[in-house]
Design a protein around this motif. Structure first.
Motif, PDB file in Angstrom:
ATOM      1  N   THR A  77      46.283  31.765  28.602  1.00 11.89           N
ATOM      2  CA  THR A  77      47.094  32.500  29.523  1.00 11.89           C
ATOM      3  C   THR A  77      47.692  31.508  30.293  1.00 11.89           C
ATOM      4  O   THR A  77      46.966  30.615  31.197  1.00 11.89           O
ATOM      5  CB  THR A  77      46.356  33.449  30.414  1.00 11.89           C
ATOM      6  OG1 THR A  77      45.501  34.483  29.486  1.00 11.89           O
ATOM      7  CG2 THR A  77      46.890  34.281  31.424  1.00 11.89           C
ATOM      8  N   LEU A 100      41.181  32.431  32.759  1.00  7.32           N
ATOM      9  CA  LEU A 100      41.430  33.232  33.474  1.00  7.32           C
ATOM     10  C   LEU A 100      40.813  34.444  33.265  1.00  7.32           C
ATOM     11  O   LEU A 100      40.462  34.916  32.318  1.00  7.32           O
ATOM     12  CB  LEU A 100      43.116  33.446  33.525  1.00  7.32           C
ATOM     13  CG  LEU A 100      43.673  34.249  34.491  1.00  7.32           C
ATOM     14  CD1 LEU A 100      43.756  33.350  35.756  1.00  7.32           C
ATOM     15  CD2 LEU A 100      45.223  34.366  34.127  1.00  7.32           C
ATOM     16  N   TRP A 101      40.467  34.898  34.465  1.00  7.03           N
ATOM     17  CA  TRP A 101      39.403  36.379  34.448  1.00  7.03           C
ATOM     18  C   TRP A 101      37.981  36.186  33.506  1.00  7.03           C
ATOM     19  O   TRP A 101      37.790  36.949  32.928  1.00  7.03           O
ATOM     20  CB  TRP A 101      40.373  37.601  33.925  1.00  7.03           C
ATOM     21  CG  TRP A 101      41.402  37.567  34.682  1.00  7.03           C
ATOM     22  CD1 TRP A 101      41.524  37.963  36.168  1.00  7.03           C
ATOM     23  CD2 TRP A 101      42.883  37.952  34.262  1.00  7.03           C
ATOM     24  NE1 TRP A 101      43.057  38.260  36.645  1.00  7.03           N
ATOM     25  CE2 TRP A 101      43.490  37.961  35.543  1.00  7.03           C
ATOM     26  CE3 TRP A 101      43.554  37.551  33.066  1.00  7.03           C
ATOM     27  CZ2 TRP A 101      45.305  38.095  35.321  1.00  7.03           C
ATOM     28  CZ3 TRP A 101      44.873  37.529  33.235  1.00  7.03           C
ATOM     29  CH2 TRP A 101      45.730  37.883  34.258  1.00  7.03           C
ATOM     30  N   ASP A 102      37.774  34.793  33.685  1.00  9.02           N
ATOM     31  CA  ASP A 102      36.592  34.647  32.406  1.00  9.02           C
ATOM     32  C   ASP A 102      36.531  34.883  31.083  1.00  9.02           C
ATOM     33  O   ASP A 102      35.801  35.032  30.322  1.00  9.02           O
ATOM     34  CB  ASP A 102      35.197  35.330  33.196  1.00  9.02           C
ATOM     35  CG  ASP A 102      34.792  34.474  34.089  1.00  9.02           C
ATOM     36  OD1 ASP A 102      35.025  33.181  34.091  1.00  9.02           O
ATOM     37  OD2 ASP A 102      34.022  35.000  35.260  1.00  9.02           O
ATOM     38  N   TYR A 138      45.764  46.089  29.496  1.00  7.29           N
ATOM     39  CA  TYR A 138      45.174  45.562  30.705  1.00  7.29           C
ATOM     40  C   TYR A 138      46.080  45.726  32.095  1.00  7.29           C
ATOM     41  O   TYR A 138      45.411  45.685  33.165  1.00  7.29           O
ATOM     42  CB  TYR A 138      44.291  44.298  30.494  1.00  7.29           C
ATOM     43  CG  TYR A 138      43.241  44.656  29.834  1.00  7.29           C
ATOM     44  CD1 TYR A 138      42.056  45.166  30.294  1.00  7.29           C
ATOM     45  CD2 TYR A 138      43.027  44.271  28.493  1.00  7.29           C
ATOM     46  CE1 TYR A 138      40.582  45.402  29.475  1.00  7.29           C
ATOM     47  CE2 TYR A 138      42.211  44.732  27.701  1.00  7.29           C
ATOM     48  CZ  TYR A 138      40.920  44.979  28.201  1.00  7.29           C
ATOM     49  OH  TYR A 138      39.738  45.213  27.404  1.00  7.29           O
TER      50      TYR A 138
END
Length: 188
Positions: A77, A100-102, A138
């Motif tokens: 990402t 990003l965001w784990d 999402y």
């Protein structure tokens, strides 16, 4: 937009109530169905979203795909550009790390860029789907923007749990449908 946000929260809350045993068992059944698809069998290069939380366990599908003598690519990402770049994955442990965001993604020092035109089969994430192939993502739009870069005719395949299939999913003009949806119970 508010309708999508509320629906996302509702479905994710329900999905998070699945036991890890169910997530693992359902994921194994979904993988079995996916690996039997003619579209998968015909593909040389498969792209996977890499799971986080209680998503279908695509990370476990990657070594199986290697065993099928196929090339695997995964997205990295780019937050500023709100886009995805693809990288070939050769080793799950060495090539991937939380991004990003784990969400697991290719490490910067392990990037092996792959053009979207080289991809033959795409396993896409989503929060919810309907039987017409509409997808509720999402909310970042990363995949919707990415799909436009693929060759015409490349199958978009959703792997999801049956409880994430809804009667209808709200769609916008830019949303792209998936061709196939695989759950632990069926292939749509």
């Amino acid at each position: 937009m508010e309708e999508k946000k509320t629906l996302r929260q509702k479905v994710l809350s329900r999905r998070d109530q699945l036991s890890w045993q169910d997530v693992e068992a359902f994921s194994a059944e979904i993988a079995r169905k996916m690996f039997a698809l003619p579209e998968y069998i015909a593909a040389d290069t498969s792209m996977y979203f890499l799971n986080f939380g209680k998503e279908v366990m695509t990370l476990k599908m990657v070594p199986q795909t290697f065993a099928h003598a196929k090339r695997v690519v995964a997205p990295k990402t780019l937050a500023k550009e709100r886009s995805l770049i693809l990288s070939e994955v050769l080793d799950v442990a060495d090539d991937l790390a939380p991004g990003l965001w784990d969400i697991p993604e290719p490490k910067a020092e392990r990037l092996r860029p792959v053009a979207p035109s080289e991809v033959d089969f795409v396993v896409v994430p989503g929060v919810a789907f309907d039987e017409q192939g509409n997808r509720l993502g999402y909310g970042g739009g990363y995949y919707d923007r990415f799909f436009a870069n693929l060759r015409e005719g490349v199958p978009l395949v959703a792997v999801t749990f049956e409880m994430q299939i809804l009667p209808t999913v709200p769609v916008a003009a830019w949303d792209r449908r998936v061709e196939l949806i695989i759950t632990e119970k069926r292939v749509i």
